[in-house]
Design a protein around this motif. Structure first.
Motif, PDB file in Angstrom:
ATOM      1  N   GLN A 338      32.677 -32.915 -64.303  1.00  6.85           N
ATOM      2  CA  GLN A 338      32.221 -34.006 -63.452  1.00  6.85           C
ATOM      3  C   GLN A 338      32.368 -33.526 -62.008  1.00  6.85           C
ATOM      4  O   GLN A 338      33.417 -33.042 -61.623  1.00  6.85           O
ATOM      5  CB  GLN A 338      33.069 -35.254 -63.665  1.00  6.85           C
ATOM      6  N   VAL A 339      31.300 -33.648 -61.223  1.00  8.03           N
ATOM      7  CA  VAL A 339      31.333 -33.157 -59.850  1.00  8.03           C
ATOM      8  C   VAL A 339      31.216 -34.333 -58.895  1.00  8.03           C
ATOM      9  O   VAL A 339      30.275 -35.131 -58.997  1.00  8.03           O
ATOM     10  CB  VAL A 339      30.188 -32.157 -59.580  1.00  8.03           C
ATOM     11  N   GLY A 340      32.174 -34.478 -58.005  1.00  3.71           N
ATOM     12  CA  GLY A 340      32.144 -35.564 -57.040  1.00  3.71           C
ATOM     13  C   GLY A 340      30.895 -35.511 -56.181  1.00  3.71           C
ATOM     14  O   GLY A 340      30.436 -34.429 -55.792  1.00  3.71           O
ATOM     15  N   GLU A 341      30.353 -36.686 -55.882  1.00  3.25           N
ATOM     16  CA  GLU A 341      29.120 -36.727 -55.094  1.00  3.25           C
ATOM     17  C   GLU A 341      29.315 -36.118 -53.709  1.00  3.25           C
ATOM     18  O   GLU A 341      28.444 -35.399 -53.204  1.00  3.25           O
ATOM     19  CB  GLU A 341      28.624 -38.162 -54.965  1.00  3.25           C
ATOM     20  N   GLN A 342      30.460 -36.380 -53.085  1.00  5.16           N
ATOM     21  CA  GLN A 342      30.690 -35.834 -51.755  1.00  5.16           C
ATOM     22  C   GLN A 342      30.723 -34.302 -51.783  1.00  5.16           C
ATOM     23  O   GLN A 342      30.242 -33.641 -50.861  1.00  5.16           O
ATOM     24  CB  GLN A 342      31.996 -36.374 -51.169  1.00  5.16           C
ATOM     25  N   ASP A 346      28.433 -31.805 -49.693  1.00  3.28           N
ATOM     26  CA  ASP A 346      29.001 -30.731 -48.877  1.00  3.28           C
ATOM     27  C   ASP A 346      28.342 -29.389 -49.203  1.00  3.28           C
ATOM     28  O   ASP A 346      28.082 -28.578 -48.307  1.00  3.28           O
ATOM     29  CB  ASP A 346      30.511 -30.632 -49.099  1.00  3.28           C
ATOM     30  N   ALA A 347      28.068 -29.165 -50.521  1.00  3.85           N
ATOM     31  CA  ALA A 347      27.407 -27.926 -50.930  1.00  3.85           C
ATOM     32  C   ALA A 347      26.017 -27.832 -50.317  1.00  3.85           C
ATOM     33  O   ALA A 347      25.588 -26.764 -49.856  1.00  3.85           O
ATOM     34  CB  ALA A 347      27.335 -27.847 -52.449  1.00  3.85           C
ATOM     35  N   CYS A 348      25.293 -28.963 -50.312  1.00  2.85           N
ATOM     36  CA  CYS A 348      23.949 -28.970 -49.725  1.00  2.85           C
ATOM     37  C   CYS A 348      23.994 -28.694 -48.228  1.00  2.85           C
ATOM     38  O   CYS A 348      23.173 -27.935 -47.692  1.00  2.85           O
ATOM     39  CB  CYS A 348      23.276 -30.325 -49.985  1.00  2.85           C
ATOM     40  N   VAL A 349      24.934 -29.326 -47.544  1.00  7.38           N
ATOM     41  CA  VAL A 349      25.074 -29.133 -46.102  1.00  7.38           C
ATOM     42  C   VAL A 349      25.342 -27.664 -45.789  1.00  7.38           C
ATOM     43  O   VAL A 349      24.742 -27.070 -44.885  1.00  7.38           O
ATOM     44  CB  VAL A 349      26.192 -30.030 -45.547  1.00  7.38           C
TER      45      VAL A 349
END
Length: 399
Positions: A338-342, A346-349
């Motif tokens: 399960q990967v936290g949305e934040q 952060d990965a996208c940013v």
């Protein structure tokens, strides 16, 4: 003294074969005054390529671990297991427990010095036989596809009768309403809520769910066509994951396979609208709207991650994304976290070199984000660049 019996679904006279094995071993053990009868552990209609779903086999192993069994009889290696790795692991554990296994057909006793060597060789043949049966089955199914014969299936709106799908009018009315609602701007979630208020019942479960209705919108079978071999398995094991066919194998379009519920024009219009909404970030996962919807992909099963919200004991809301396969109530066969949305934001940013979260940039510049077991995350950009991360303890970090 105990015995193990199994017949799989590929045995033509399954009931008779199964009963014969159980009866034979019951009489054999109880007829020997020097043996104490513990029982015949059995699995009926279960494949031998994996021990995971074989309750009888697993109960036998538990009995051996508990010291209730000191010798096991079985008909053959293929009845015990067709997977060489599982077979040897079980036999070696039983040997360490002081419980030998006798395979009658092959005349192998694992308590003897050459028992395991012979067992390894013959088990390899048993696994090869199982793989050959699997290949023969796949060949037969593929030939059926080529001849315009789809495999049997159960789909909402139809019943399978006499080798073909027959429309169930009450359910077909729901399907038509779903497609027309979607083109009118009504989401599947809203359609589900309306159906539930009206007292319309689904085929399974207590109420309609938007996420289930949404899947129907992309099912070409409602047009009377069947696109066969959309997915496949690379291995024959029970726990082998299903892989989306992205050109590795041929796909077969079977026209006029059964009566249509949705006409071609309506179906194509819905597909275009689905694509349009995804492009602008309005496709909705079960957890809500997000630019990440349909972007996050599991490396093991190729399915999308879905958004979930959970309330902690302290009353706080935790938003995370999880592989669709893991949300179906059958465990987590993919092993994806399960990967936290934040953390995903952060990965996208970081991947895009931004100062803050920008959903429009994510929609236009990121092709997808893959998540693998162990928390390995990779952002793949439309320009061909990739950026790897590791997700651990709720935090995303550069590789």
């Amino acid at each position: 003294m105990a015995a193990y019996a199994r017949v799989s679904s590929d045995v033509g006279r399954l009931p008779a074969s199964f009963a014969a094995q159980v009866s034979y071993y019951s009489r054999l053990i109880q007829g020997n005054p020097t043996w104490e009868y513990v029982g015949v552990y059995s699995d009926e209609g279960i494949t031998g390529t994996s021990t995971r779903k074989r309750d009888g086999f697993n109960h036998l192993m538990d009995a051996a671990r508990a010291g209730e069994v000191d010798l096991i009889l079985t008909k053959s290696i293929s009845r015990f297991a067709r997977n060489t790795v599982d077979l040897l692991a079980a036999v070696r554990e039983l040997t360490s427990l002081g419980v030998p296994v006798r395979f009658e057909r092959e005349n192998i006793d694992t308590s003897t010095a050459d028992g395991e060597l012979l067992l390894t060789l013959l088990a390899s043949f048993a696994q090869a036989e199982s793989e050959q049966i699997s290949q023969n089955t796949k060949w037969g199914i593929t030939r059926g596809f080529q001849a315009g014969k789809p495999t049997p299936c159960q789909i909402y709106g139809y019943r399978y009768v006499g080798g073909t799908l027959e429309i169930i009018e009450e359910e077909a009315a729901v399907v038509r309403r779903l497609f027309h609602d979607y083109l009118a701007g009504i989401t599947p979630e809203a359609t589900a809520e309306a159906l539930n208020r009206e007292g319309v019942k689904p085929r399974r479960g207590k109420k309609f769910l938007g996420k289930n209705l949404r899947r129907l919108l992309e099912n070409e079978r409602y047009t009377g066509r069947v696109l066969a071999q959309k997915c496949y398995r690379t291995r024959i094991a029970d726990n082998a994951s299903t892989t989306v066919n992205r050109g590795e194998l041929p796909r077969y379009l079977i026209e006029d396979a059964h009566p249509a519920i949705i006409d071609d024009d309506t179906f194509e219009a819905v597909q275009k609208e689905l694509a349009r909404r995804r492009q602008v970030g309005l496709a909705r996962s079960p957890g809500g709207y997000s630019a990440l919807t349909s972007k996050v992909v599991c490396t093991e099963c190729s399915r999308h991650f879905h958004r979930r919200t959970r309330t902690t004991r302290a009353g706080a809301k935790r938003v995370f994304w999880w592989c669709w396969t893991a949300t179906q109530g059958t465990g987590n066969p993919c092993g994806s976290p399960q990967v936290g949305e934040q953390a995903l934001k952060d990965a996208c940013v970081k991947a895009l070199g931004l100062d803050e979260w920008d959903p429009e940039a994510v929609l236009t510049r990121i092709e997808n984000i893959t998540v693998a077991p162990g928390g390995r995350v990779r952002a793949n950009l439309h320009n061909g660049e990739t950026k790897g991360f590791v997700y651990a303890k709720g935090v995303i970090s550069d590789v």
